[in-house]
Design a protein around this motif. Structure first.
Motif, short mmCIF file in Angstrom:
data_model
loop_
_atom_site.label_atom_id
_atom_site.label_comp_id
_atom_site.label_asym_id
_atom_site.label_seq_id
_atom_site.Cartn_x
_atom_site.Cartn_y
_atom_site.Cartn_z
N GLY A 299 -68.32 69.64 -33.77
CA GLY A 299 -67.72 69.88 -32.38
C GLY A 299 -66.27 69.88 -32.62
N LYS A 300 -65.40 70.27 -31.48
CA LYS A 300 -64.24 69.99 -31.58
C LYS A 300 -63.46 69.58 -30.21
CE LYS A 300 -62.98 74.64 -34.09
NZ LYS A 300 -63.13 73.77 -35.51
N ASN A 301 -62.55 68.99 -30.48
CA ASN A 301 -61.78 68.08 -29.18
C ASN A 301 -60.97 69.41 -28.62
OD1 ASN A 301 -59.53 68.34 -30.81
ND2 ASN A 301 -58.79 66.39 -30.18
N LYS A 302 -60.26 68.89 -27.56
CA LYS A 302 -59.35 69.88 -26.65
C LYS A 302 -58.40 70.59 -27.41
CE LYS A 302 -60.16 69.29 -22.02
NZ LYS A 302 -60.20 68.31 -20.99
N GLN A 303 -57.81 69.72 -28.66
CA GLN A 303 -56.86 70.08 -29.57
C GLN A 303 -57.34 70.95 -30.61
OE1 GLN A 303 -56.43 66.78 -28.21
NE2 GLN A 303 -55.30 67.47 -26.81
N GLY A 304 -58.82 71.26 -30.48
CA GLY A 304 -59.32 72.23 -31.50
C GLY A 304 -59.52 71.39 -32.76
N TRP A 305 -59.60 70.01 -32.93
CA TRP A 305 -59.79 69.19 -33.98
C TRP A 305 -61.20 68.89 -34.10
CZ3 TRP A 305 -54.81 65.95 -32.99
CH2 TRP A 305 -53.81 66.78 -33.29
N GLU A 306 -61.36 68.39 -35.28
CA GLU A 306 -62.99 67.92 -35.59
C GLU A 306 -63.27 66.63 -34.70
OE1 GLU A 306 -66.42 66.09 -36.65
OE2 GLU A 306 -64.66 65.18 -37.27
N LEU A 307 -64.35 66.87 -33.70
CA LEU A 307 -64.63 65.93 -32.71
C LEU A 307 -64.60 64.53 -33.19
CD1 LEU A 307 -64.96 65.70 -29.70
CD2 LEU A 307 -67.27 66.19 -30.02
N GLY A 308 -65.17 64.09 -34.36
CA GLY A 308 -65.45 62.90 -34.84
C GLY A 308 -64.17 62.35 -35.19
N PHE A 309 -63.44 62.89 -36.00
CA PHE A 309 -62.10 62.64 -36.48
C PHE A 309 -61.09 62.32 -35.17
CE2 PHE A 309 -57.96 63.08 -38.87
CZ PHE A 309 -58.14 62.14 -39.76
N ALA A 310 -61.24 63.16 -34.26
CA ALA A 310 -60.46 62.94 -33.07
C ALA A 310 -60.82 61.84 -32.15
CB ALA A 310 -60.33 64.21 -32.02
N THR A 311 -62.20 61.35 -32.03
CA THR A 311 -62.62 60.42 -31.18
C THR A 311 -62.59 58.99 -31.99
OG1 THR A 311 -64.67 61.84 -30.40
CG2 THR A 311 -64.89 59.29 -30.02
N ASN A 312 -62.70 58.89 -33.31
CA ASN A 312 -63.02 57.72 -33.89
C ASN A 312 -61.66 57.18 -34.63
OD1 ASN A 312 -65.55 57.83 -33.34
ND2 ASN A 312 -66.19 58.71 -35.35
N HIS A 313 -60.85 58.31 -34.76
CA HIS A 313 -59.30 57.86 -35.55
C HIS A 313 -58.37 58.28 -34.79
CE1 HIS A 313 -56.47 57.14 -38.13
NE2 HIS A 313 -55.99 58.47 -38.44
N LEU A 314 -58.04 59.70 -34.57
CA LEU A 314 -56.87 60.01 -33.89
C LEU A 314 -56.46 59.38 -32.47
CD1 LEU A 314 -56.92 63.78 -35.27
CD2 LEU A 314 -55.59 62.00 -35.92
N GLY A 315 -57.62 59.50 -31.57
CA GLY A 315 -57.54 59.09 -30.36
C GLY A 315 -57.21 57.58 -30.13
N PRO A 316 -57.92 56.75 -31.09
CA PRO A 316 -57.50 55.25 -30.95
C PRO A 316 -56.00 55.13 -31.37
CG PRO A 316 -59.72 55.58 -31.68
CD PRO A 316 -58.96 57.03 -31.38
N LEU A 317 -55.51 55.85 -32.49
CA LEU A 317 -54.39 55.73 -33.12
C LEU A 317 -53.26 56.17 -32.06
CD1 LEU A 317 -52.48 54.98 -35.59
CD2 LEU A 317 -52.57 57.49 -36.26
N ALA A 318 -53.47 57.32 -31.49
CA ALA A 318 -52.51 57.56 -30.42
C ALA A 318 -52.43 56.51 -29.11
CB ALA A 318 -53.02 59.00 -29.77
N PHE A 319 -53.65 56.23 -28.90
CA PHE A 319 -53.64 55.23 -27.80
C PHE A 319 -52.84 53.90 -28.10
CE2 PHE A 319 -56.60 51.89 -25.63
CZ PHE A 319 -56.44 52.22 -24.23
N THR A 320 -53.26 53.48 -29.42
CA THR A 320 -52.44 52.24 -29.75
C THR A 320 -50.94 52.43 -29.90
OG1 THR A 320 -54.32 51.57 -31.02
CG2 THR A 320 -52.47 50.60 -31.73
N ASP A 321 -50.49 53.47 -30.66
CA ASP A 321 -49.04 53.88 -30.66
C ASP A 321 -48.40 53.65 -29.31
OD1 ASP A 321 -48.97 53.75 -33.56
OD2 ASP A 321 -49.08 56.00 -33.59
N VAL A 322 -49.16 54.26 -28.59
CA VAL A 322 -48.28 54.30 -26.88
C VAL A 322 -48.45 52.87 -26.39
CG1 VAL A 322 -48.44 55.25 -24.60
CG2 VAL A 322 -48.99 56.73 -26.15
N LEU A 323 -49.27 52.31 -26.52
CA LEU A 323 -49.44 50.69 -25.97
C LEU A 323 -48.53 50.04 -26.63
CD1 LEU A 323 -53.31 50.19 -25.65
CD2 LEU A 323 -51.58 50.43 -23.83
N VAL A 324 -48.25 49.97 -28.11
CA VAL A 324 -47.80 48.85 -28.99
C VAL A 324 -46.26 48.54 -28.14
CG1 VAL A 324 -46.36 48.79 -30.97
CG2 VAL A 324 -48.85 48.97 -31.22
N PRO A 325 -45.37 49.44 -28.05
CA PRO A 325 -43.95 48.84 -27.69
C PRO A 325 -44.08 48.04 -26.36
CG PRO A 325 -43.97 51.27 -28.02
CD PRO A 325 -45.17 50.99 -28.05
N SER A 326 -45.32 48.26 -25.58
CA SER A 326 -45.02 47.30 -24.41
C SER A 326 -46.13 46.11 -24.58
CB SER A 326 -45.76 48.01 -23.32
OG SER A 326 -44.87 49.11 -23.05
#
Ligand SMILES: NC(=O)c1ccc[n+]([C@@H]2O[C@H](COP(=O)([O-])OP(=O)(O)OC[C@H]3O[C@@H](n4cnc5c(N)ncnc54)[C@H](OP(=O)(O)O)[C@@H]3O)[C@@H](O)[C@H]2O)c1
Length: 306
Positions: free
Chosen positions: A100-127
């Protein structure tokens, strides 16, 4: 009934609508306001109502954790709430049996389990305030030397690069089971994140938890129906086997790790809450840092919505 001093704390949890995350969200209701991040508003509202019925408070934020644009917007939305965040739990995850693919066309599991959480954390961290705990739910199947995982057909993480994983490409010699290489590779991302970010941000506390094998959750929902139902039926008996757990027990361990006020950072905990070893691969700082640097390079190709 929540103690009064917990009113000044807030806990962010992704994937609170099923299995381990659902049980953990209920447990976190005793420790302060729970920010429930999930992809289905009705399910989130159901969990919010349960927390409130137990005397707690909760806020819902809708986000598909595989969609990087939405993940970043959700993190910004959470910052905008101005809550005193004491901990963030990256729990949402999938074990897809079919490609399966995510909205960006990337493998769905890698996006859900890793890229999404990393992007989420990277935005939260400075605050986040100094000493905030950020916990990632990992999986020991990332370790090719983990006997119980090898017996189940896993061959450990098959990471080549973040770009390759996003295309669904892995090191040769992997598992014969559909989805196993992708899952093990993506879940290694949770450990790479914890180890690498703990070095990068010493003012925060990054921790990983291996929650144990939980056939009682819905993680195996994409597996062949008879296998999934058999796991569910046998879950209460299997819970007493080594390395196995239940969502309720896993929630207890995760809540303890997430609310632990000590300085412990860069630590990986097992299903009983004891420190455990990750694979040799991801324990190597150069490897974990490369995994995260490559992931961020990939994430940088996704423009932030204005
Ligand atoms: N079960 C195990 O044996 C085991 C072992 C090791 C590690 N883990 C890890 O434990 C974590 C929790 O899994 P679980 O076993 O509790 O599975 P689960 O019962 O299937 O729960 C997964 C949760 O993640 C959410 N989710 C999935 N994809 C999402 C997306 N794109 N956006 C937002 N939310 C999403 C689900 O939401 P919906 O309700 O909307 O589907 C659900 O709330 C996962 O990270 C998993 O990898 C599980």
């Amino acid at each position: 009934m929540p103690a009064t001093n917990t009113q000044k704390k807030a806990w962010v949890i992704t994937g609170p609508t099923s299995g381990i995350g659902y049980r953990t969200a209920l447990a976190l209701g005793d420790h302060g306001t729970v920010v429930l991040v999930g992809r289905n508003q009705d399910k989130l509202t159901g969990v919010k109502k349960e927390i409130e019925a137990r005397g707690g408070s909760a806020i819902t934020v809708v986000a598909d954790m595989s969609d990087i644009v939405r993940v970043r917007a959700a993190a910004a939305e959470i910052i905008g709430l101005g809550l005193p965040i004491s901990g963030v739990l990256n729990n949402a995850g999938i074990l897809p049996a079919k490609p399966g693919k995510n909205k960006q066309g990337w493998e769905l599991g890698f996006a859900t389990n890793h890229l999404g959480p990393l992007a989420f954390t990277d935005v939260l961290v400075p605050s986040l305030a100094d000493g905030t705990n950020i916990v990632f739910i990992a999986s020991a199947v990332e370790d090719p030397e983990r006997k119980i995982a090898v017996q189940a057909g896993f061959r450990g993480s098959r990471y080549i690069s973040a770009e390759a994983a996003a295309r669904g490409e892995y090191l040769a010699g992997g598992s014969a089971h559909a989805g196993a290489d992708g899952y093990a590779t993506s879940k290694q991302g949770a450990l790479a994140s914890v180890f690498s970010l703990a070095r990068e941000f010493p003012r925060l506390r990054f921790r990983a938890v291996e929650p144990g094998v939980n056939p009682g959750s819905n993680l195996a929902r994409d597996m062949p129906r008879p296998l999934y139902l058999m796991g569910k039926a046998l879950a209460p008996v299997m819970a007493f086997m080594p390395y196995y757990s239940t969502p309720r027990r896993a929630a207890k361990v995760i809540t303890t790790v997430l609310t632990d006020p000590s300085d412990a950072t860069g630590i990986y905990y097992d299903e009983k809450g004891n420190p455990m070893q990750a694979s040799k691969q991801v324990s190597d700082p150069a490897y974990a840092d490369r995994y995260i640097a490559e992931s961020r390079d990939l994430l940088a190709t996704v423009p932030t919505a204005s």
